[in-house]
Write a protein that holds these residues in place. Structure first.
Motif, PDB file in Angstrom:
ATOM      1  N   GLU A  22      30.813  54.931  23.803  1.00  0.00           N
ATOM      2  CA  GLU A  22      30.646  53.581  23.251  1.00  0.00           C
ATOM      3  C   GLU A  22      31.677  52.619  23.828  1.00  0.00           C
ATOM      4  OE1 GLU A  22      30.702  51.263  18.897  1.00  0.00           O
ATOM      5  OE2 GLU A  22      31.019  53.435  19.006  1.00  0.00           O
ATOM      6  N   ALA A  23      32.932  53.086  23.933  1.00  0.00           N
ATOM      7  CA  ALA A  23      33.998  52.234  24.456  1.00  0.00           C
ATOM      8  C   ALA A  23      33.752  51.862  25.910  1.00  0.00           C
ATOM      9  CB  ALA A  23      35.348  52.943  24.307  1.00  0.00           C
ATOM     10  N   VAL A  24      33.384  52.843  26.727  1.00  0.00           N
ATOM     11  CA  VAL A  24      33.140  52.575  28.150  1.00  0.00           C
ATOM     12  C   VAL A  24      31.988  51.587  28.317  1.00  0.00           C
ATOM     13  CG1 VAL A  24      32.367  53.597  30.328  1.00  0.00           C
ATOM     14  CG2 VAL A  24      34.077  54.779  28.949  1.00  0.00           C
ATOM     15  N   ARG A  25      30.928  51.777  27.573  1.00  0.00           N
ATOM     16  CA  ARG A  25      29.769  50.886  27.677  1.00  0.00           C
ATOM     17  C   ARG A  25      30.067  49.478  27.165  1.00  0.00           C
ATOM     18  NH1 ARG A  25      25.182  55.363  25.783  1.00  0.00           N
ATOM     19  NH2 ARG A  25      25.028  56.411  27.836  1.00  0.00           N
ATOM     20  N   ALA A  26      31.094  49.368  26.327  1.00  0.00           N
ATOM     21  CA  ALA A  26      31.488  48.064  25.792  1.00  0.00           C
ATOM     22  C   ALA A  26      32.574  47.394  26.633  1.00  0.00           C
ATOM     23  CB  ALA A  26      31.978  48.217  24.357  1.00  0.00           C
ATOM     24  N   GLY A  27      32.948  48.034  27.742  1.00  0.00           N
ATOM     25  CA  GLY A  27      33.935  47.437  28.628  1.00  0.00           C
ATOM     26  C   GLY A  27      35.374  47.689  28.240  1.00  0.00           C
ATOM     27  N   ARG A  28      35.601  48.713  27.401  1.00  0.00           N
ATOM     28  CA  ARG A  28      36.963  49.032  26.979  1.00  0.00           C
ATOM     29  C   ARG A  28      37.499  50.215  27.781  1.00  0.00           C
ATOM     30  NH1 ARG A  28      34.387  48.353  21.927  1.00  0.00           N
ATOM     31  NH2 ARG A  28      34.618  50.548  21.391  1.00  0.00           N
ATOM     32  N   LEU A  29      38.792  50.467  27.617  1.00  0.00           N
ATOM     33  CA  LEU A  29      39.467  51.527  28.363  1.00  0.00           C
ATOM     34  C   LEU A  29      39.554  52.801  27.528  1.00  0.00           C
ATOM     35  CD1 LEU A  29      42.487  49.533  29.871  1.00  0.00           C
ATOM     36  CD2 LEU A  29      40.217  49.889  30.861  1.00  0.00           C
ATOM     37  N   VAL A  30      39.466  53.952  28.194  1.00  0.00           N
ATOM     38  CA  VAL A  30      39.631  55.245  27.539  1.00  0.00           C
ATOM     39  C   VAL A  30      40.580  56.103  28.373  1.00  0.00           C
ATOM     40  CG1 VAL A  30      37.296  55.145  26.572  1.00  0.00           C
ATOM     41  CG2 VAL A  30      37.685  56.374  28.707  1.00  0.00           C
ATOM     42  N   VAL A  31      41.216  57.044  27.710  1.00  0.00           N
ATOM     43  CA  VAL A  31      42.024  58.050  28.398  1.00  0.00           C
ATOM     44  C   VAL A  31      41.311  59.383  28.271  1.00  0.00           C
ATOM     45  CG1 VAL A  31      44.123  59.442  28.195  1.00  0.00           C
ATOM     46  CG2 VAL A  31      44.284  56.961  28.315  1.00  0.00           C
ATOM     47  N   LEU A  32      41.170  60.073  29.393  1.00  0.00           N
ATOM     48  CA  LEU A  32      40.444  61.334  29.414  1.00  0.00           C
ATOM     49  C   LEU A  32      41.238  62.399  30.146  1.00  0.00           C
ATOM     50  CD1 LEU A  32      37.789  61.278  32.229  1.00  0.00           C
ATOM     51  CD2 LEU A  32      39.080  59.213  31.695  1.00  0.00           C
ATOM     52  N   PRO A  33      41.076  63.666  29.729  1.00  0.00           N
ATOM     53  CA  PRO A  33      41.762  64.746  30.432  1.00  0.00           C
ATOM     54  C   PRO A  33      41.052  65.073  31.738  1.00  0.00           C
ATOM     55  CG  PRO A  33      40.375  65.658  28.715  1.00  0.00           C
ATOM     56  CD  PRO A  33      40.259  64.158  28.609  1.00  0.00           C
ATOM     57  N   THR A  34      41.821  65.428  32.751  1.00  0.00           N
ATOM     58  CA  THR A  34      41.238  65.982  33.976  1.00  0.00           C
ATOM     59  C   THR A  34      42.031  67.240  34.315  1.00  0.00           C
ATOM     60  OG1 THR A  34      42.596  64.989  35.734  1.00  0.00           O
ATOM     61  CG2 THR A  34      40.865  63.603  34.759  1.00  0.00           C
ATOM     62  N   ASP A  35      41.634  67.893  35.377  1.00  0.00           N
ATOM     63  CA  ASP A  35      42.327  69.112  35.786  1.00  0.00           C
ATOM     64  C   ASP A  35      43.706  68.828  36.375  1.00  0.00           C
ATOM     65  OD1 ASP A  35      40.698  67.802  37.615  1.00  0.00           O
ATOM     66  OD2 ASP A  35      40.654  69.478  38.996  1.00  0.00           O
ATOM     67  N   THR A  36      43.930  67.620  36.882  1.00  0.00           N
ATOM     68  CA  THR A  36      45.203  67.299  37.533  1.00  0.00           C
ATOM     69  C   THR A  36      46.158  66.657  36.518  1.00  0.00           C
ATOM     70  OG1 THR A  36      44.207  65.225  38.343  1.00  0.00           O
ATOM     71  CG2 THR A  36      44.232  67.123  39.836  1.00  0.00           C
ATOM     72  N   VAL A  37      45.930  65.395  36.175  1.00  0.00           N
ATOM     73  CA  VAL A  37      46.704  64.708  35.132  1.00  0.00           C
ATOM     74  C   VAL A  37      45.714  63.912  34.287  1.00  0.00           C
ATOM     75  CG1 VAL A  37      48.804  64.534  36.536  1.00  0.00           C
ATOM     76  CG2 VAL A  37      47.106  62.694  36.631  1.00  0.00           C
ATOM     77  N   TYR A  38      46.211  63.300  33.212  1.00  0.00           N
ATOM     78  CA  TYR A  38      45.328  62.474  32.383  1.00  0.00           C
ATOM     79  C   TYR A  38      44.982  61.178  33.105  1.00  0.00           C
ATOM     80  CZ  TYR A  38      45.052  65.233  28.161  1.00  0.00           C
ATOM     81  OH  TYR A  38      44.728  66.221  27.254  1.00  0.00           O
ATOM     82  N   GLY A  39      43.738  60.711  32.899  1.00  0.00           N
ATOM     83  CA  GLY A  39      43.270  59.528  33.581  1.00  0.00           C
ATOM     84  C   GLY A  39      42.982  58.376  32.632  1.00  0.00           C
TER      85      GLY A  39
END
Length: 218
Positions: A22-39
Motif C-alpha cells: 500500500e505504501a509503495v503504491r501510494a508513493g511512500r518509502l519503505v525499508v525492506l530486508p535483502t541478503d546484503t544490507v537493508y534497503g
C-alpha cells in the motif's frame, strides 16, 4: 506514523507486506530486508517518490538509485538488450549479491538520477524482498542509511537513521551477508567491476573465464 513489522511471525508478515504494498503504491518509502544490507525503496516509476528517497538519504542525483527486480524476466523490459556476458552473470549469481549496470530501455518513464542511459539492476536473495517485488514490480532501492553513515544490517538500525521519513519497516532479522553488493558495469566494451562487495572479483572472473585483474578498473 512509522511501524516495524516482524517477518518472523506469519500474521505480522502478512500485515507488513500488505502495508508495504500500500505504501509503495501510494508513493511512500519503505525499508525492506535483502541478503546484503537493508534497503530503502519505492516505486521505480514514481519520480516524486524517487526524489523523496534521494532527499531522505541526503544524496544528489549524481549517484543514481539502483533498481531491484523480483524475477529474471522483469529485466527484459528494462534494458536495451543483454549481452551474453550479462546473461551469464545473471544465471550464475541471481538472485544474489551482484548488481549489474546495463543500457536502459529507451523512453522508460522514470528518473533515477544521472544514469547516463544506464540502469543498475539486482535480484536479491531474500524471500521478503522477492515477495514485495512481485507484488509491486521494480523498485528503486538504495541502502537504508543516510549517505556517509554505515549501511544497516537490521530494521532497527535503519529506523534509527531514517525515522519517520519511512512509512513501513519490514524486519527480516539481521542481513545474512551484511555487505553491499558487488557492482559490475556491463554497459561498455568489457565488464568492469565498479565496487567489490558480496561477490569477489575472482568468482566473477571464474564465471566469465577471464582473470579477475582484467575486471578491475584501470
Amino acid at each position: 506514523m512509522s511501524k516495524i513489522y516482524s517477518m518472523a511471525d506469519p500474521t505480522s508478515r502478512q500485515q507488513g507486506i500488505a502495508a508495504a504494498v500500500e505504501a509503495v503504491r501510494a508513493g511512500r518509502l519503505v525499508v525492506l530486508p535483502t541478503d546484503t544490507v537493508y534497503g530503502l525503496g519505492c516505486d521505480a516509476f514514481d519520480n516524486e517518490a524517487v526524489a523523496k528517497l534521494l532527499a531522505t538519504k541526503r544524496r544528489g542525483p549524481d549517484m543514481p538509485v539502483p533498481v531491484l527486480v523480483g524475477s529474471w524476466t522483469t529485466i527484459q523490459g528494462l534494458t536495451q538488450g543483454l549481452s551474453e556476458d550479462t546473461k551469464t552473470l545473471v544465471e550464475a549469481f541471481w538472485p544474489g549479491g551482484l548488481s549489474l549496470v546495463v543500457p536502459e530501455a529507451p523512453s522508460l518513464p522514470w528518473n533515477l538520477g544521472d544514469t547516463r542511459s544506464t540502469v543498475m539492476l539486482r535480484m536479491p536473495l531474500h524471500p521478503v524482498a522477492i515477495e514485495l517485488l512481485r507484488e509491486v514490480g521494480p523498485m528503486a532501492v538504495s541502502s537504508a542509511n543516510i549517505s556517509g553513515q554505515p549501511a544497516p544490517t537490521t530494521a532497527t538500525d535503519a529506523k534509527q537513521q531514517l525515522g519517520r521519513a519511512v512509512s513501513v519497516y519490514l524486519d527480516g532479522g539481521t542481513a545474512e551477508i551484511g555487505e553491499a553488493s558487488t557492482i559490475v558495469d556491463m554497459s561498455g566494451p568489457r565488464p568492469v567491476i565498479l565496487r567489490e562487495g558480496a561477490i569477489t572479483a575472482e568468482r566473477i572472473g571464474e564465471v566469465l573465464r577471464v582473470p579477475a585483474e582484467d575486471l578491475r578498473r584501470r
